[in-house]
Design an enzyme around this catalytic site. Sequence first.
Site, PDB file in Angstrom:
ATOM      1  N   ASN A  93       0.844  -1.197   0.000  1.00  0.00           N
ATOM      2  CA  ASN A  93       0.000   0.000   0.000  1.00  0.00           C
ATOM      3  C   ASN A  93       0.872   1.237   0.000  1.00  0.00           C
ATOM      4  OD1 ASN A  93       0.607   0.317   3.035  1.00  0.00           O
ATOM      5  ND2 ASN A  93      -0.460  -1.649   2.939  1.00  0.00           N
ATOM      6  N   SER A 139      -8.081  -1.234   2.101  1.00  0.00           N
ATOM      7  CA  SER A 139      -7.570  -2.550   2.496  1.00  0.00           C
ATOM      8  C   SER A 139      -8.067  -3.664   1.578  1.00  0.00           C
ATOM      9  CB  SER A 139      -8.018  -2.846   3.928  1.00  0.00           C
ATOM     10  OG  SER A 139      -7.495  -4.076   4.361  1.00  0.00           O
ATOM     11  N   GLY A 140      -7.151  -4.518   1.151  1.00  0.00           N
ATOM     12  CA  GLY A 140      -7.544  -5.748   0.460  1.00  0.00           C
ATOM     13  C   GLY A 140      -8.170  -5.591  -0.903  1.00  0.00           C
ATOM     14  N   SER A 175      -6.206   0.844   4.420  1.00  0.00           N
ATOM     15  CA  SER A 175      -5.224  -0.225   4.600  1.00  0.00           C
ATOM     16  C   SER A 175      -5.057  -0.607   6.064  1.00  0.00           C
ATOM     17  CB  SER A 175      -3.873   0.254   4.064  1.00  0.00           C
ATOM     18  OG  SER A 175      -2.845  -0.594   4.530  1.00  0.00           O
ATOM     19  N   SER A 176      -4.911  -1.901   6.325  1.00  0.00           N
ATOM     20  CA  SER A 176      -4.710  -2.345   7.709  1.00  0.00           C
ATOM     21  C   SER A 176      -3.403  -1.798   8.275  1.00  0.00           C
ATOM     22  CB  SER A 176      -4.737  -3.876   7.777  1.00  0.00           C
ATOM     23  OG  SER A 176      -3.753  -4.408   6.921  1.00  0.00           O
ATOM     24  N   ASP A 177      -2.508  -1.325   7.407  1.00  0.00           N
ATOM     25  CA  ASP A 177      -1.240  -0.762   7.870  1.00  0.00           C
ATOM     26  C   ASP A 177      -1.308   0.749   8.082  1.00  0.00           C
ATOM     27  OD1 ASP A 177       0.242  -3.259   7.756  1.00  0.00           O
ATOM     28  OD2 ASP A 177       0.109  -3.095   5.586  1.00  0.00           O
ATOM     29  N   HIS A 187       4.659   0.739   1.232  1.00  0.00           N
ATOM     30  CA  HIS A 187       4.908  -0.546   1.891  1.00  0.00           C
ATOM     31  C   HIS A 187       4.643  -1.639   0.858  1.00  0.00           C
ATOM     32  CE1 HIS A 187       4.884  -3.933   4.483  1.00  0.00           C
ATOM     33  NE2 HIS A 187       3.577  -4.080   4.512  1.00  0.00           N
ATOM     34  N   HIS A 196       5.587  -5.978  -0.345  1.00  0.00           N
ATOM     35  CA  HIS A 196       6.169  -7.265   0.027  1.00  0.00           C
ATOM     36  C   HIS A 196       7.027  -7.724  -1.142  1.00  0.00           C
ATOM     37  CE1 HIS A 196       3.702  -8.714   3.698  1.00  0.00           C
ATOM     38  NE2 HIS A 196       3.542  -7.413   3.587  1.00  0.00           N
ATOM     39  N   ASP A 232      24.296   5.219  -4.595  1.00  0.00           N
ATOM     40  CA  ASP A 232      23.602   6.302  -5.293  1.00  0.00           C
ATOM     41  C   ASP A 232      22.381   6.763  -4.511  1.00  0.00           C
ATOM     42  OD1 ASP A 232      25.172   6.686  -7.548  1.00  0.00           O
ATOM     43  OD2 ASP A 232      24.151   5.151  -8.717  1.00  0.00           O
ATOM     44  N   HIS A 267       9.084  -9.325   8.427  1.00  0.00           N
ATOM     45  CA  HIS A 267       7.923  -8.806   7.730  1.00  0.00           C
ATOM     46  C   HIS A 267       8.304  -8.412   6.289  1.00  0.00           C
ATOM     47  CE1 HIS A 267       4.191  -5.929   8.147  1.00  0.00           C
ATOM     48  NE2 HIS A 267       4.307  -6.439   6.933  1.00  0.00           N
ATOM     49  N   TYR A 311      23.967  15.035 -10.812  1.00  0.00           N
ATOM     50  CA  TYR A 311      23.171  14.014 -11.481  1.00  0.00           C
ATOM     51  C   TYR A 311      21.789  14.587 -11.755  1.00  0.00           C
ATOM     52  CZ  TYR A 311      20.902   9.560 -12.475  1.00  0.00           C
ATOM     53  OH  TYR A 311      20.221   8.535 -13.084  1.00  0.00           O
TER      54      TYR A 311
END
Lengths: 232, 232, 232, 232
Positions: free
Chosen positions: D31, D47-48, D76-78, D97, D99, D122, D171, D229
């Site tokens: 998320n 969420s989900g 989101s649950s987070d 976030h 995975h 960098d 996690h 840069y």
Amino acid sequence: MGSKYRELKERAWEANREIPRRGLAIFTFGNVSALDSAAGVFAIKPSGVAYDKLSWDDMVVVDLDGKTVEGTLRPSSDTKTHMVLYRNLRGLGGIAHTHSTYATGWAQARLPIPLYGTTHADHLTEDIPCTAVMSDEAVERDYELETGNQILECFRNRNPLHTPMVLVAGHAPFAWGESAEKAVYNAGVLEEIAKMAFITRGITSEAVRLPDRLIRKHFERKHGKSAYYGQK
Amino acid sequence: MGSKYRELKERAWEANREIPRRGLAIFTFGNVSALDSAAGVFAIKPSGVAYDKLSWDDMVVVDLDGKTVEGTLRPSSDTKTHMVLYRNLRGLGGIAHTHSTYATGWAQARLPIPLYGTTHADHLTEDIPCTAVMSDEAVERDYELETGNQILECFRNRNPLHTPMVLVAGHAPFAWGESAEKAVYNAGVLEEIAKMAFITRGITSEAVRLPDRLIRKHFERKHGKSAYYGQK
Amino acid sequence: MGSKYRELKERAWEANREIPRRGLAIFTFGNVSALDSAAGVFAIKPSGVAYDKLSWDDMVVVDLDGKTVEGTLRPSSDTKTHMVLYRNLRGLGGIAHTHSTYATGWAQARLPIPLYGTTHADHLTEDIPCTAVMSDEAVERDYELETGNQILECFRNRNPLHTPMVLVAGHAPFAWGESAEKAVYNAGVLEEIAKMAFITRGITSEAVRLPDRLIRKHFERKHGKSAYYGQK
Amino acid sequence: MGSKYRELKERAWEANREIPRRGLAIFTFGNVSALDSAAGVFAIKPSGVAYDKLSWDDMVVVDLDGKTVEGTLRPSSDTKTHMVLYRNLRGLGGIAHTHSTYATGWAQARLPIPLYGTTHADHLTEDIPCTAVMSDEAVERDYELETGNQILECFRNRNPLHTPMVLVAGHAPFAWGESAEKAVYNAGVLEEIAKMAFITRGITSEAVRLPDRLIRKHFERKHGKSAYYGQK
């Protein structure tokens, strides 16, 4: 001349098409079925047909004795394994069998996949189990039926709805769920967990399981009584 | 002004196009040929031409002495290897040579791919063989012809239709089948098996071969007298 | 109001677009240049611009003293490295710098990539060299210029046209060729060789180099006086 | 009947859509949020919900106490983790976030990612930090809030703008930046660095960190006072 099982076949067909989309098998490997528990039949992929050649009407409808009820093609050679699982594991609405690469790598190693992280704990609270290798005697009897029995043996003290996936030793994974769609979802989750665990193990030989409390927490926020992941 | 071999060339062309589609080689690496055994000729990819630039008519038709029979382009530099295999191995209708990544990784390790699981046993009943490294003398003689001889040597006591693939040590894989299409299919299967075996070995240094009875069972349900995988 | 260097810029642009197409770098990483040796200038990617936002006219034309000759954007921060290579290595028409994943993995390991197989030998006859790590003093002086010097140092006894690629220790690969297109081709070959070597090493800790005679043979059939790979 | 936060929600939506495009998570995992610091609210993924089903208007706007300010879906649950970070880390405009596979592999190994090369330097000048594993007590209290605290603890002596990413042990990763777009960019960089480090470690068990001077140089040419840069 419509099909009596059109909706069931369409669900099975849609779920089968997710297999190549999600990269869970090449060529004709793998098969997904969808159960109509009221009618006592399930629709399954025909054997050896490429995913991109499938139409919904190619799905074969089979009863729980393994007899074809509708369809002109031969059902998946793994049909009896699906049958055994539907007959013995409560609450299954769909089953997905793949040869996804990393999960098969673990199945070939004949090792359960250790619960290393929350991606895993979001879906089940234990290592992904791996069956014993099938005995020569069982192979002689009725191979696909015995594959089902192998899985049942492994789930003797397990809740299949809490652990919706398994590695068949030396073979490949099976996953299931309340629907065919959910079964393929679980097959996809399994492959990702298998890859992550392979990487973790490659980084360190000292990887350890997630603490129990953390496992419970992650599982419950998605599946517990007061789950708060997802909508509704 | 049609081509006498149009249909053969189209078959070879279609099979060559599967190479990049299946991710079995980058750039111009690899080549597939299709045999017309009655006419004693085969159509093969021209040398060094990118897959996406190929048209069916670019395929080069070569006889079993390696002489170009039709086509203006130079045939694959590996043409003599194909020729040796067609001349000596019965029942081949197509040959696919790739540099697919994992299979080549094993060929470079100069190791056969152990039969760790049923994905492998579904296609052949032994480890995927790896030739010896070519001697300096053989390299001096006629390299591509000797590559064919290397494979023949490795297949002295093997049935090429039962083991339709090989790793050439330090080089890369060859696969074949009753048709060019089947040859590329086998090349794809080989790459997947090679990747799975790499993963299995990465997970544990103690991986073992599948029991013989299970190997036989899986092979026979697809290829035995009473095979029941696939349609018809 | 046309550009004097339109054709050069288009060549550089096309080659830069191959970087994401071939999966050789993410985001804005990497850069390719094309040399016009008669004019003594090269066109190079502007610094920090995403590949899919580039138009041919964004390429910056720089002379061999590193001065911008045409273009409004700032050239790649690695421009001086390209400049040093063009000035000192004969026959280069293009240079590709990527951070491709496996080649960078080897560069970070600070190890040359061993010549394990013919995919490698088809392109060069020695291990892919890896420079020394840059000294603190050199970093202080003029970093990108010193990166060029690092490569030159590594090529003191090498023919850059025979070994068209290098790993900069702790950094990433550079590849080159007679044209920008060929430079990107070599960068793609390098990444594939790097991945294959990683796999070989993962399979066995006892992998060995290809015998010299076989290396020579493969290189010569593609690049030797009587090369017979490819057309014409 | 427009949304007061349309622009904020669109930014969050766009950034969330980058997650599957960049291959940083499968299904509904991960998320991204975007902060409006003046208004003291942030927009976050519901969420989900699958990424390809999201519309900009599905984003949920939440204030810095975690209360929903606009939106009908459950955030989101987070969400509380994002909240804790926005409240305590200065200068954050977005948080991602994921995975993503390799970064999660490192998080599961509970190890920081060593700074092996310039791709890493960098973007930050130290190993990518890994938090401690959460205690059972913290899990019991308020899990997502404690995940934020875990990260804060790890950043006690760190500048979050210089180190815009972290691994949460057991996690998965979090990354952030001055905007949601930049947060996803950093999440993508992290995944690439994680993969490269995995490869480097696979090649040799003796890989070492880049020398300090080289780390500083690479970071400063992109982020220092006289950075050169990129454009402008």
